[in-house]
Design a protein around this motif. Structure first.
Motif, PDB file in Angstrom:
ATOM      1  N   ILE A 196       0.875  -1.281   0.078  1.00  0.00           N
ATOM      2  CA  ILE A 196      -0.107   0.002   0.016  1.00  0.00           C
ATOM      3  C   ILE A 196       0.913   1.239  -0.029  1.00  0.00           C
ATOM      4  CG2 ILE A 196      -1.724   1.283   1.326  1.00  0.00           C
ATOM      5  CD1 ILE A 196      -2.647  -1.221   2.486  1.00  0.00           C
ATOM      6  N   LEU A 197       0.705   2.028  -0.820  1.00  0.00           N
ATOM      7  CA  LEU A 197       1.330   3.442  -0.792  1.00  0.00           C
ATOM      8  C   LEU A 197       0.323   4.561  -1.002  1.00  0.00           C
ATOM      9  CD1 LEU A 197       3.978   4.954  -1.301  1.00  0.00           C
ATOM     10  CD2 LEU A 197       3.549   4.692  -3.855  1.00  0.00           C
ATOM     11  N   ASP A 198       0.439   5.358   0.026  1.00  0.00           N
ATOM     12  CA  ASP A 198      -0.446   6.575   0.374  1.00  0.00           C
ATOM     13  C   ASP A 198      -1.887   6.202   0.148  1.00  0.00           C
ATOM     14  OD1 ASP A 198       1.417   8.569   0.319  1.00  0.00           O
ATOM     15  OD2 ASP A 198       1.739   8.499  -1.962  1.00  0.00           O
ATOM     16  N   GLY A 199      -2.085   4.949   0.864  1.00  0.00           N
ATOM     17  CA  GLY A 199      -3.343   4.355   0.893  1.00  0.00           C
ATOM     18  C   GLY A 199      -4.031   3.881  -0.111  1.00  0.00           C
ATOM     19  N   GLN A 200      -3.281   3.386  -1.333  1.00  0.00           N
ATOM     20  CA  GLN A 200      -3.605   2.845  -2.424  1.00  0.00           C
ATOM     21  C   GLN A 200      -2.936   1.579  -2.596  1.00  0.00           C
ATOM     22  OE1 GLN A 200      -6.165   4.326  -4.634  1.00  0.00           O
ATOM     23  NE2 GLN A 200      -6.214   5.970  -2.924  1.00  0.00           N
ATOM     24  N   ASP A 201      -3.615   0.390  -3.040  1.00  0.00           N
ATOM     25  CA  ASP A 201      -2.961  -0.923  -3.269  1.00  0.00           C
ATOM     26  C   ASP A 201      -2.129  -0.903  -4.473  1.00  0.00           C
ATOM     27  OD1 ASP A 201      -4.308  -1.913  -1.003  1.00  0.00           O
ATOM     28  OD2 ASP A 201      -6.124  -2.873  -2.023  1.00  0.00           O
ATOM     29  N   ILE A 202      -0.942  -1.245  -4.324  1.00  0.00           N
ATOM     30  CA  ILE A 202       0.135  -1.508  -5.599  1.00  0.00           C
ATOM     31  C   ILE A 202       0.102  -2.929  -5.904  1.00  0.00           C
ATOM     32  CG2 ILE A 202       2.126  -0.729  -6.457  1.00  0.00           C
ATOM     33  CD1 ILE A 202       0.652   1.488  -5.509  1.00  0.00           C
ATOM     34  N   ASP A 203      -0.424  -3.163  -7.214  1.00  0.00           N
ATOM     35  CA  ASP A 203      -0.140  -4.557  -7.572  1.00  0.00           C
ATOM     36  C   ASP A 203       1.230  -4.852  -8.082  1.00  0.00           C
ATOM     37  OD1 ASP A 203      -2.724  -5.536  -7.336  1.00  0.00           O
ATOM     38  OD2 ASP A 203      -3.541  -4.465  -9.049  1.00  0.00           O
ATOM     39  N   LEU A 204       1.950  -5.712  -7.639  1.00  0.00           N
ATOM     40  CA  LEU A 204       3.349  -6.298  -7.923  1.00  0.00           C
ATOM     41  C   LEU A 204       3.314  -7.758  -8.338  1.00  0.00           C
ATOM     42  CD1 LEU A 204       5.802  -4.400  -5.131  1.00  0.00           C
ATOM     43  CD2 LEU A 204       4.800  -3.565  -7.527  1.00  0.00           C
ATOM     44  N   THR A 205       4.430  -8.150  -9.035  1.00  0.00           N
ATOM     45  CA  THR A 205       4.454  -9.490  -9.072  1.00  0.00           C
ATOM     46  C   THR A 205       5.046 -10.135  -7.978  1.00  0.00           C
ATOM     47  OG1 THR A 205       6.560  -9.300 -10.364  1.00  0.00           O
ATOM     48  CG2 THR A 205       4.887  -9.119 -11.832  1.00  0.00           C
ATOM     49  N   SER A 206       5.143 -11.464  -7.967  1.00  0.00           N
ATOM     50  CA  SER A 206       5.982 -12.110  -6.849  1.00  0.00           C
ATOM     51  C   SER A 206       7.353 -11.534  -6.889  1.00  0.00           C
ATOM     52  CB  SER A 206       5.711 -13.739  -6.681  1.00  0.00           C
ATOM     53  OG  SER A 206       6.288 -13.891  -8.010  1.00  0.00           O
ATOM     54  N   ALA A 207       8.209 -11.709  -7.993  1.00  0.00           N
ATOM     55  CA  ALA A 207       9.572 -11.168  -7.850  1.00  0.00           C
ATOM     56  C   ALA A 207       9.450  -9.685  -7.301  1.00  0.00           C
ATOM     57  CB  ALA A 207      10.130 -11.282  -9.329  1.00  0.00           C
ATOM     58  N   PRO A 238       5.917  13.336  -7.542  1.00  0.00           N
ATOM     59  CA  PRO A 238       6.571  13.736  -6.266  1.00  0.00           C
ATOM     60  C   PRO A 238       6.434  12.461  -5.586  1.00  0.00           C
ATOM     61  CG  PRO A 238       4.495  14.941  -6.605  1.00  0.00           C
ATOM     62  CD  PRO A 238       4.721  14.396  -7.759  1.00  0.00           C
ATOM     63  N   SER A 239       7.339  12.126  -4.671  1.00  0.00           N
ATOM     64  CA  SER A 239       7.172  11.230  -3.522  1.00  0.00           C
ATOM     65  C   SER A 239       8.042  11.072  -2.589  1.00  0.00           C
ATOM     66  CB  SER A 239       7.703   9.583  -4.451  1.00  0.00           C
ATOM     67  OG  SER A 239       7.417   8.618  -3.635  1.00  0.00           O
ATOM     68  N   ALA A 240       7.640  10.863  -1.289  1.00  0.00           N
ATOM     69  CA  ALA A 240       8.467  10.674  -0.220  1.00  0.00           C
ATOM     70  C   ALA A 240       9.428   9.768  -0.179  1.00  0.00           C
ATOM     71  CB  ALA A 240       7.556  10.716   1.037  1.00  0.00           C
ATOM     72  N   LEU A 241       9.624   8.898  -1.131  1.00  0.00           N
ATOM     73  CA  LEU A 241      10.519   7.750  -1.275  1.00  0.00           C
ATOM     74  C   LEU A 241      11.336   7.936  -2.400  1.00  0.00           C
ATOM     75  CD1 LEU A 241       7.847   4.757  -0.971  1.00  0.00           C
ATOM     76  CD2 LEU A 241       9.635   5.575   0.613  1.00  0.00           C
ATOM     77  N   VAL A 242      12.658   7.647  -2.327  1.00  0.00           N
ATOM     78  CA  VAL A 242      13.590   7.368  -3.431  1.00  0.00           C
ATOM     79  C   VAL A 242      14.338   6.296  -3.717  1.00  0.00           C
ATOM     80  CG1 VAL A 242      15.493   8.380  -2.254  1.00  0.00           C
ATOM     81  CG2 VAL A 242      15.348   8.840  -4.782  1.00  0.00           C
ATOM     82  N   LEU A 243      14.646   5.582  -4.807  1.00  0.00           N
ATOM     83  CA  LEU A 243      15.145   4.462  -5.126  1.00  0.00           C
ATOM     84  C   LEU A 243      16.281   4.744  -5.915  1.00  0.00           C
ATOM     85  CD1 LEU A 243      15.417   1.353  -4.753  1.00  0.00           C
ATOM     86  CD2 LEU A 243      13.957   1.066  -6.834  1.00  0.00           C
ATOM     87  N   HIS A 244      17.498   4.705  -5.089  1.00  0.00           N
ATOM     88  CA  HIS A 244      18.658   5.065  -5.625  1.00  0.00           C
ATOM     89  C   HIS A 244      19.378   4.054  -6.267  1.00  0.00           C
ATOM     90  CE1 HIS A 244      18.931   9.046  -3.941  1.00  0.00           C
ATOM     91  NE2 HIS A 244      18.619   8.512  -2.552  1.00  0.00           N
ATOM     92  N   THR A 245      19.927   4.279  -7.341  1.00  0.00           N
ATOM     93  CA  THR A 245      21.120   3.218  -8.155  1.00  0.00           C
ATOM     94  C   THR A 245      22.325   3.610  -7.825  1.00  0.00           C
ATOM     95  OG1 THR A 245      19.560   2.822 -10.098  1.00  0.00           O
ATOM     96  CG2 THR A 245      21.796   2.221 -10.273  1.00  0.00           C
ATOM     97  N   ILE A 246      22.980   2.763  -6.772  1.00  0.00           N
ATOM     98  CA  ILE A 246      24.405   3.166  -6.547  1.00  0.00           C
ATOM     99  C   ILE A 246      25.415   2.183  -7.631  1.00  0.00           C
ATOM    100  CG2 ILE A 246      26.065   3.194  -4.679  1.00  0.00           C
ATOM    101  CD1 ILE A 246      23.273   4.651  -4.213  1.00  0.00           C
TER     102      ILE A 246
END
Length: 228
Positions: free
Chosen positions: A144-155, A210-218
Motif C-alpha cells: 500500500i502506498l499513500d493508502g492505495q493498493d499497488i499490484d506487484l508480481t511475486s518477484a 513527487p514522492s516521499a520515497l527514492v530508489l537510488h541506483t548506486i
C-alpha cells in the motif's frame, strides 16, 4: 500440492515435463494452446505458470501480457537460448523468472520450487513493514502506498520487501538476485535492474511524480530505498 499449468505448443516437451513435475510431487497440466491456457487460468486454481515464448498461435509475450492484465500468478518463461531480448521484455511485462531452452527438467523444477518458496507466507502474516507512506505486508503479500493498493508480481514484491527491510542501506545486486529472485547473479544478467525499473514505475518513483520515497541506483554496488 501446488498446481502448475505449462503452456507450450511442444506437446512432447509438455508431456515429458508434466510427468517429471508429477514425479516431484506437483500437480501439473500441459496445454498446447495459449488461448486455451488463458481460459484454463481463469477457470481453474493454479499456483504457477510455465510459459513458452515461441508459439505460432499467440506469442508467449502476448500471453504473459494477457495474464498480467488479470492476475498476478507467478510465471516462469521458457526462452530460446541466448535470446536476451525476449528475456528482458518478459521481465518488463512481469515474468518472475526465465529458463533458456534447451533445458533439463530438473532445472525447471528447481526454479519452480524457488519461486513457490518465495511466495509462501511467513510465520507472522500480520506483521507489516512501513517506510513513510509505504506499507508492505509480507504475509498477505500486499503493498500500500499513500493508502492505495499497488499490484506487484511475486518477484517485484520480494525485491521491494528486501529493500524496505534494509531501508537506507545499499543492498547489492548479488543479494537481491539470490534472496529476492532465488538465483545467483550471472554476468550480464539484468533481471534485477528490469524488476526494479518496474517497481519504480509502479510506485511512481521515476519521472516528475513527487514522492516521499527514492530508489537510488548506486553504481557498482547495488540499490538503496530511502525517504527523501
Amino acid at each position: 500440492m501446488a498446481k502448475i499449468l505449462h503452456i507450450d505448443d511442444d506437446i512432447e516437451l509438455g508431456d515429458m515435463l508434466c510427468q517429471y513435475l508429477q514425479g516431484e510431487g506437483f500437480e501439473a497440466e500441459h496445454c498446447p494452446s495459449p488461448v486455451e491456457g488463458l481460459k484454463k487460468l481463469e477457470a481453474g486454481s493454479y499456483n504457477l505458470v510455465i510459459l513458452d515464448v515461441m508459439m505460432p498461435e499467440q506469442s508467449g509475450l502476448d500471453t504473459l501480457k494477457a495474464i498480467r492484465a488479470k492476475m498476478n500468478i507467478p510465471v516462469i518463461m521458457l526462452t530460446a537460448k541466448g535470446d536476451n531480448i525476449d528475456r528482458i521484455i518478459g521481465l518488463e511485462l512481469g515474468s518472475d523468472d526465465y529458463v533458456p531452452k534447451p533445458c533439463m527438467p530438473r532445472e525447471i523444477v528447481a526454479r519452480v520450487r524457488a519461486v513457490l518458496r518465495r511466495i509462501s507466507e511467513p510465520a507472522n502474516p500480520n506483521q507489516s513493514l512501513e517506510l513513510g507512506p509505504l506499507v508492505v505486508n509480507p504475509g498477505k503479500r500486499k503493498v500500500i502506498l499513500d493508502g492505495q493498493d499497488i499490484d506487484l508480481t511475486s518477484a517485484e514484491f520480494n525485491l521491494l520487501t528486501l529493500l524496505v527491510r534494509q531501508a537506507g542501506q545499499v543492498v547489492s545486486k548479488e543479494t537481491l538476485s539470490e534472496e529476492g529472485l532465488g538465483k545467483k547473479l550471472e554476468r550480464f544478467d539484468r533481471s534485477v535492474d528490469v524488476h526494479l525499473s518496474n517497481i519504480r514505475n509502479k510506485l511512481g518513483l521515476s519521472g516528475e511524480s513527487p514522492s516521499a520515497l527514492v530508489l537510488h541506483t548506486i553504481r557498482g554496488k547495488g540499490y538503496q530505498l530511502s525517504l527523501v
